[in-house]
Motif scaffolding. Sequence first.
Motif, PDB file in Angstrom:
ATOM      1  N   ASP A 116       0.940  -1.072   0.124  1.00 29.56           N
ATOM      2  CA  ASP A 116       0.143  -0.008   0.033  1.00 29.56           C
ATOM      3  C   ASP A 116       1.024   1.555   0.281  1.00 29.56           C
ATOM      4  OD1 ASP A 116      -2.251  -1.517   0.467  1.00 29.56           O
ATOM      5  OD2 ASP A 116      -3.006  -1.331   2.115  1.00 29.56           O
ATOM      6  N   ALA A 117       2.082   1.299   1.270  1.00 26.19           N
ATOM      7  CA  ALA A 117       2.576   2.738   0.742  1.00 26.19           C
ATOM      8  C   ALA A 117       3.784   1.983  -0.468  1.00 26.19           C
ATOM      9  CB  ALA A 117       3.667   2.265   2.032  1.00 26.19           C
ATOM     10  N   GLU A 118       3.680   1.607  -1.238  1.00 29.73           N
ATOM     11  CA  GLU A 118       5.062   1.795  -2.359  1.00 29.73           C
ATOM     12  C   GLU A 118       4.016   2.393  -3.387  1.00 29.73           C
ATOM     13  OE1 GLU A 118       7.809   1.442  -2.647  1.00 29.73           O
ATOM     14  OE2 GLU A 118       8.066   0.682  -0.699  1.00 29.73           O
ATOM     15  N   LYS A 119       2.535   2.303  -3.486  1.00 28.14           N
ATOM     16  CA  LYS A 119       1.618   1.846  -4.564  1.00 28.14           C
ATOM     17  C   LYS A 119       2.167   3.442  -4.426  1.00 28.14           C
ATOM     18  CE  LYS A 119      -0.864  -1.657  -4.239  1.00 28.14           C
ATOM     19  NZ  LYS A 119      -2.780  -2.155  -3.949  1.00 28.14           N
ATOM     20  N   VAL A 120       2.107   4.446  -3.477  1.00 31.08           N
ATOM     21  CA  VAL A 120       2.313   6.458  -3.418  1.00 31.08           C
ATOM     22  C   VAL A 120       3.761   6.461  -3.254  1.00 31.08           C
ATOM     23  CG1 VAL A 120      -0.387   6.045  -2.703  1.00 31.08           C
ATOM     24  CG2 VAL A 120       2.336   5.977  -1.291  1.00 31.08           C
ATOM     25  N   ILE A 121       4.228   5.913  -3.458  1.00 29.35           N
ATOM     26  CA  ILE A 121       5.557   6.446  -2.967  1.00 29.35           C
ATOM     27  C   ILE A 121       6.293   7.105  -4.520  1.00 29.35           C
ATOM     28  CG2 ILE A 121       8.264   6.160  -2.909  1.00 29.35           C
ATOM     29  CD1 ILE A 121       7.855   4.221  -0.552  1.00 29.35           C
ATOM     30  N   ALA A 122       6.320   8.412  -4.006  1.00 29.30           N
ATOM     31  CA  ALA A 122       7.216   9.013  -5.915  1.00 29.30           C
ATOM     32  C   ALA A 122       6.044   8.901  -6.891  1.00 29.30           C
ATOM     33  CB  ALA A 122       8.507   9.063  -6.081  1.00 29.30           C
ATOM     34  N   ASP A 123       6.874   8.005  -8.377  1.00 24.62           N
ATOM     35  CA  ASP A 123       6.532   8.077  -9.724  1.00 24.62           C
ATOM     36  C   ASP A 123       7.828   6.709 -10.152  1.00 24.62           C
ATOM     37  OD1 ASP A 123       9.371   9.232  -9.745  1.00 24.62           O
ATOM     38  OD2 ASP A 123       8.442  11.421 -10.801  1.00 24.62           O
ATOM     39  N   PRO A 124       7.429   6.324 -11.432  1.00 28.68           N
ATOM     40  CA  PRO A 124       7.981   5.172 -11.575  1.00 28.68           C
ATOM     41  C   PRO A 124       9.537   5.100 -11.343  1.00 28.68           C
ATOM     42  CG  PRO A 124       6.010   5.275 -12.477  1.00 28.68           C
ATOM     43  CD  PRO A 124       6.071   6.546 -11.802  1.00 28.68           C
ATOM     44  N   PRO A 125       9.778   6.422 -12.423  1.00 31.13           N
ATOM     45  CA  PRO A 125      11.540   5.698 -12.210  1.00 31.13           C
ATOM     46  C   PRO A 125      11.848   6.247 -10.840  1.00 31.13           C
ATOM     47  CG  PRO A 125      10.057   7.800 -13.515  1.00 31.13           C
ATOM     48  CD  PRO A 125       9.397   7.247 -12.967  1.00 31.13           C
ATOM     49  N   VAL A 126      11.084   7.150  -9.694  1.00 32.72           N
ATOM     50  CA  VAL A 126      12.269   6.788  -8.004  1.00 32.72           C
ATOM     51  C   VAL A 126      11.637   5.105  -7.746  1.00 32.72           C
ATOM     52  CG1 VAL A 126      11.873   7.977  -6.128  1.00 32.72           C
ATOM     53  CG2 VAL A 126      12.002   9.202  -8.461  1.00 32.72           C
ATOM     54  N   ARG A 127      10.367   4.866  -8.130  1.00 31.97           N
ATOM     55  CA  ARG A 127      10.613   3.050  -7.549  1.00 31.97           C
ATOM     56  C   ARG A 127      11.255   2.526  -8.791  1.00 31.97           C
ATOM     57  NH1 ARG A 127       4.835   5.007  -7.820  1.00 31.97           N
ATOM     58  NH2 ARG A 127       4.212   4.423  -9.596  1.00 31.97           N
ATOM     59  N   ASN A 128      11.508   2.957  -9.389  1.00 36.58           N
ATOM     60  CA  ASN A 128      12.465   2.106 -10.360  1.00 36.58           C
ATOM     61  C   ASN A 128      13.993   1.800  -9.292  1.00 36.58           C
ATOM     62  OD1 ASN A 128      10.283   1.010 -12.280  1.00 36.58           O
ATOM     63  ND2 ASN A 128      11.114   2.721 -13.727  1.00 36.58           N
ATOM     64  N   ARG A 129      14.380   3.370  -9.349  1.00 37.63           N
ATOM     65  CA  ARG A 129      15.998   3.473  -8.910  1.00 37.63           C
ATOM     66  C   ARG A 129      15.759   2.873  -7.258  1.00 37.63           C
ATOM     67  NH1 ARG A 129      19.805   1.106 -11.043  1.00 37.63           N
ATOM     68  NH2 ARG A 129      21.108   3.054 -10.006  1.00 37.63           N
ATOM     69  N   GLY A 130      15.266   4.150  -6.982  1.00 34.68           N
ATOM     70  CA  GLY A 130      15.009   3.961  -5.158  1.00 34.68           C
ATOM     71  C   GLY A 130      15.401   2.595  -4.531  1.00 34.68           C
ATOM     72  N   THR A 131      16.188   3.128  -3.633  1.00 32.85           N
ATOM     73  CA  THR A 131      16.423   1.534  -2.386  1.00 32.85           C
ATOM     74  C   THR A 131      14.859   2.307  -1.483  1.00 32.85           C
ATOM     75  OG1 THR A 131      18.369   2.621  -1.960  1.00 32.85           O
ATOM     76  CG2 THR A 131      18.116   1.186  -3.435  1.00 32.85           C
ATOM     77  N   ILE A 132      15.334   0.672  -0.413  1.00 30.12           N
ATOM     78  CA  ILE A 132      14.299   0.891   0.844  1.00 30.12           C
ATOM     79  C   ILE A 132      15.409   1.767   1.345  1.00 30.12           C
ATOM     80  CG2 ILE A 132      14.860  -1.931   0.955  1.00 30.12           C
ATOM     81  CD1 ILE A 132      12.958  -1.345   2.887  1.00 30.12           C
ATOM     82  N   GLY A 133      16.899   1.169   1.380  1.00 30.28           N
ATOM     83  CA  GLY A 133      18.071   1.838   2.657  1.00 30.28           C
ATOM     84  C   GLY A 133      17.947   3.467   2.330  1.00 30.28           C
ATOM     85  N   GLY A 134      17.866   3.789   0.633  1.00 32.41           N
ATOM     86  CA  GLY A 134      18.482   5.118   1.090  1.00 32.41           C
ATOM     87  C   GLY A 134      16.991   5.956   1.216  1.00 32.41           C
TER      88      GLY A 134
END
Length: 150
Positions: A97-115
């Motif tokens: 549910d949280a991941e569906k609203v995190i930023a946009d696809p480019p951020v979800r493709n490269r962004g990490t949970i650690g970061g």
Amino acid sequence: MQVPASFDYQRAESVDEALELLRRYGEEARVVAGGHSLLPMMKLRLAAPEVLVDINDLHELDHIVLVGDELRVGALTRHRTLLESELVGRYFPIVHDAEKVIADPPVRNRGTIGGSLCQADPSEDLSAVCGALHAHAVIRGTDGERIVSM
């Protein structure tokens, strides 16, 4: 145009090498993987590290594994991987549910949970989710590992 201050770049090939680089450069070093938090700060000159330690090749930090009743997620796991994981969806649908609203696809493709978690932005959805789930982080340094409640 916003341009970061000059910096050196080191690409770590192992966790031990990354830790050694961070030890060597100390406070002047920053870890980079997805870069969605750090790079904009560098462009605005809110952060000006002397060296970036790239950890993208540390595949041992990119995993989602069920161990007993624990779901273990590596720091390099991308947001998209979390969103698409059947294990995450089955055991922790709140993460989906949280991941569906995190930023946009480019951020979800490269962004990490650690970061995302290390940035410690209180409005960032995963921080709140991890707190609600009573998650723990395994932090490794030159002195060994420690487990920290989130």
